[in-house]
Every structure is written in structure tokens, then in C-alpha cells.
Design a protein around this motif. Structure first.
Motif, PDB file in Angstrom:
ATOM      1  N   ARG A   1      44.437  42.915  51.164  1.00 15.94           N
ATOM      2  CA  ARG A   1      45.054  44.298  51.084  1.00 15.94           C
ATOM      3  C   ARG A   1      46.207  44.067  50.141  1.00 15.94           C
TER       4      ARG A   1
ATOM      5  N   ALA B   1      44.402  43.401  46.637  1.00 14.16           N
ATOM      6  CA  ALA B   1      44.079  44.828  45.857  1.00 14.16           C
ATOM      7  C   ALA B   1      45.376  45.663  45.572  1.00 14.16           C
ATOM      8  N   ARG B   2      46.237  45.746  46.056  1.00 18.45           N
ATOM      9  CA  ARG B   2      47.458  46.471  45.858  1.00 18.45           C
ATOM     10  C   ARG B   2      48.132  46.244  44.580  1.00 18.45           C
TER      11      ARG B   2
ATOM     12  N   LEU C   1      46.284  44.467  42.014  1.00 16.07           N
ATOM     13  CA  LEU C   1      45.354  44.945  40.879  1.00 16.07           C
ATOM     14  C   LEU C   1      45.666  46.296  40.586  1.00 16.07           C
ATOM     15  N   SER C   2      45.558  47.265  41.876  1.00 17.79           N
ATOM     16  CA  SER C   2      45.560  48.566  41.694  1.00 17.79           C
ATOM     17  C   SER C   2      46.531  49.010  40.789  1.00 17.79           C
TER      18      SER C   2
ATOM     19  N   LEU D   1      38.193  49.019  38.336  1.00 16.36           N
ATOM     20  CA  LEU D   1      37.483  47.549  38.686  1.00 16.36           C
ATOM     21  C   LEU D   1      36.017  47.672  38.736  1.00 16.36           C
TER      22      LEU D   1
ATOM     23  N   LEU E   1      35.101  48.522  48.858  1.00 15.14           N
ATOM     24  CA  LEU E   1      36.585  48.239  48.076  1.00 15.14           C
ATOM     25  C   LEU E   1      37.337  49.577  48.224  1.00 15.14           C
TER      26      LEU E   1
ATOM     27  N   PHE F   1      41.536  49.356  47.825  1.00 17.75           N
ATOM     28  CA  PHE F   1      42.072  49.698  46.253  1.00 17.75           C
ATOM     29  C   PHE F   1      42.204  51.066  46.024  1.00 17.75           C
ATOM     30  N   ASP F   2      43.534  51.515  45.453  1.00 15.00           N
ATOM     31  CA  ASP F   2      43.713  52.862  45.289  1.00 15.00           C
ATOM     32  C   ASP F   2      43.265  53.106  43.751  1.00 15.00           C
TER      33      ASP F   2
ATOM     34  N   ALA G   1      36.869  51.755  42.234  1.00 12.63           N
ATOM     35  CA  ALA G   1      36.472  50.288  42.471  1.00 12.63           C
ATOM     36  C   ALA G   1      35.137  50.159  42.757  1.00 12.63           C
TER      37      ALA G   1
END
Length: 291
Positions: free
Chosen positions: A107, A110-111, A113-114, A120, A133, A137-138, A141
């Protein structure tokens, strides 16, 4: 225009994607300052372009900061949007806290990278309790699946294959590969005691006499599971297996140890390695549409 920004080690894939999509290639100049900090500079102008940062995330701790700086540089240079193309996506294993105080790395990563990217594309992320995903992810993805590529490789390169999955969780995935390869399959029973301690039980394989065993997994990291399975197959008289995986990380000497037991070891080129024998480039090019 689509511009494919190659992080170090990803130049070949980025150039191929640029050619196949009618885009442009962009290199990245990077070095270390004497104090250990990282310098990056884009190799071309990207004003108004869609930038696709191509970076496999094996060994992520030494790659992620440079990737984030490159994404920021592209945005500062006027890129219309910045998308991450990560053939291998790291930090997906730790998807829950097993003990008090543990970071749920999937988590948090993922934040991170978001925040840096608008989209993505990856290949077969190692998901267990996270079903998709989009749960972590926000950003849009997309996870592409290499099972058809592995199945096609088996059909061309292995006579009378028997596909073998390493554990119960792999059953649905191995069954899909087996169906496309028109081959039977079996699944091992695995109990992981620790990172490098795995117990495996073989199913009854007498009905598959005369077939070439093909061990399949999504990731070979420590190699513990495949090494033990290959050793047990040989001890049972089944023979040297072909070992096949999507992502070959091969920590420490695991590749050499597995190669000593296997007929051959083959992975996709999601992580550059001498075992690469299956290209995911065309699948990635097709998967970029609509992201």
C-alpha cells in the motif's frame, strides 16, 4: 507524441516500444554526486508529450529514487502526463501486517508511485490478498498477464510437457497455461516455514510417465521453492524439469543452484537476466493503449 524514457538498464525495451508505437526514445543522464545524492537529466525535450518511464523495479531500493526524480523532471519539462511502464513491480508481497508495527509495503509503495505518475502498466504483479491493483493505486493501473506467452513457449520448445505448479495458489494460473499449451498439469503442496525454508509434497505422478516436467511460477526470487521441487522430482525419477517463470530475480546464487538441477531455466525479459528467453515487449506495447 509518445516519448519512452529509459531508466538505466531499460534502454533496449524503451527503444523497441518507441519503434513499435511510432514514438520517440529518450535517454536519461544520471550520476552520483560526491555526497551520494543522485543527479538526473532528460536526454531530450518532452514539452506537451506523453512520457512513458520504462523501468523494471527489481532491486527497487536502488532504483526508485532515481525513477521518481526522472518523473519529476519530465513533469517540470512540460510533459502532458507521465506513465510508468514497470515490467516487474516490486513490494507487492507484504500486503498485510502479520505482526504489530509492520509496514504494509504494498500500500505504501503504491501511494508513492500514484503520487509520481498518472498511470501504470505492469506484468503479473505478485498479488495474494489484494485482488486488483485498483485496490491500492489511486491512478489507472493495468496488470498484463504473461501466461499465454509461457504457454506458447512450452508448445514450441517442450515435447510431451507436464506442467507443475509450486503450490495450491498457483493452480488457476498453471491451469490456464496448461489449457493453452494443450498439456496436463499437477500442483504441488507447499508449506513455507520461513523465507528460505519450504516443505513440498509431490502429488502422484505415475499416470504422467514419459512426460517432461515443466515447473512454472510467477517469480523466482530466493529460488527455494523451485530448487526443492526440482530436487524432489529428480529423486522421484521424474527427471530434470524445465523451470519457467515470468520474473527471474535470482537472489544470491539461486540461478546457479537451480540450473544444476534443471534441464533449462527460462524467464521473460521483465527483469534482464541471462535466462531471458520470452519477450514481453509486444504485449507491453499493446497494453499501453487506453491507459
Amino acid at each position: 507524441m509518445k516519448v519512452f524514457l529509459a531508466l538505466p538498464g531499460n534502454e533496449r525495451l524503451a527503444r523497441w516500444l518507441a519503434v513499435q508505437t511510432g514514438g520517440a526514445f529518450c535517454g536519461l543522464r544520471t550520476r552520483r554526486f560526491p555526497d551520494g545524492e543522485t543527479y538526473v537529466r532528460l536526454g531530450r525535450a518532452v514539452l506537451g508529450d506523453e512520457v512513458y518511464a520504462v523501468c523494471t523495479l527489481a532491486h527497487p531500493d536502488r532504483r526508485t529514487l532515481r525513477l521518481l526524480l526522472a518523473a519529476g523532471a519530465a513533469r517540470d519539462a512540460g510533459a502532458r502526463r507521465v506513465v510508468l511502464v514497470a515490467p516487474y513491480l516490486a513490494y507487492m508481497r507484504q500486503d498485510r501486517a502479520f505482526a504489530e508495527g509492520e509496514a504494509i509495503s504494498a500500500r505504501h509503495f503504491a501511494r508513492l508511485l500514484s503520487h509520481a505518475f498518472e498511470g501504470l502498466v505492469t506484468v503479473d504483479p505478485h498479488l495474494h490478498r489484494i485482488r486488483a491493483l485498483g485496490e491500492i493505486f489511486d491512478i489507472p493501473a493495468r496488470a498484463l498477464h504473461a501466461a499465454p506467452l509461457l504457454a506458447d513457449w512450452v508448445r514450441v520448445n517442450v515435447e510431451r510437457p507436464l506442467l507443475i505448479g509450486p503450490d495450491v495458489e498457483s493452480r488457476q494460473w498453471v491451469e490456464a497455461v496448461a489449457h493453452r499449451a494443450a498439456a496436463p498439469f499437477a500442483v504441488l503442496t507447499k508449506v513455507r516455514r520461513a523465507d528460505r525454508q519450504v516443505e513440498i509434497e509431490l502429488p502422484a505422478l505415475a499416470t504422467f510417465s514419459g512426460r517432461q516436467p515443466v515447473l512454472i511460477d510467477d517469480i523466482i526470487s530466493s529460488g527455494t521453492t523451485m530448487i526443492q521441487a526440482a530436487r524432489m522430482l529428480r529423486a522421484a525419477g521424474v527427471g530434470r524439469p524445465v523451470c519457467l517463470a515470468v520474473h527471474g530475480l535470482f537472489a544470491q546464487d539461486s540461478f546457479e543452484r537451480l540450473s544444476a538441477l534443471a534441464a533449462t531455466v527460462v524467464t521473460t525479459d521483465s527483469v534482464p537476466h541471462p535466462s531471458n528467453g520470452i519477450s514481453i515487449a509486444r504485449m507491453l506495447a499493446d497494453g499501453l493503449s487506453g491507459i
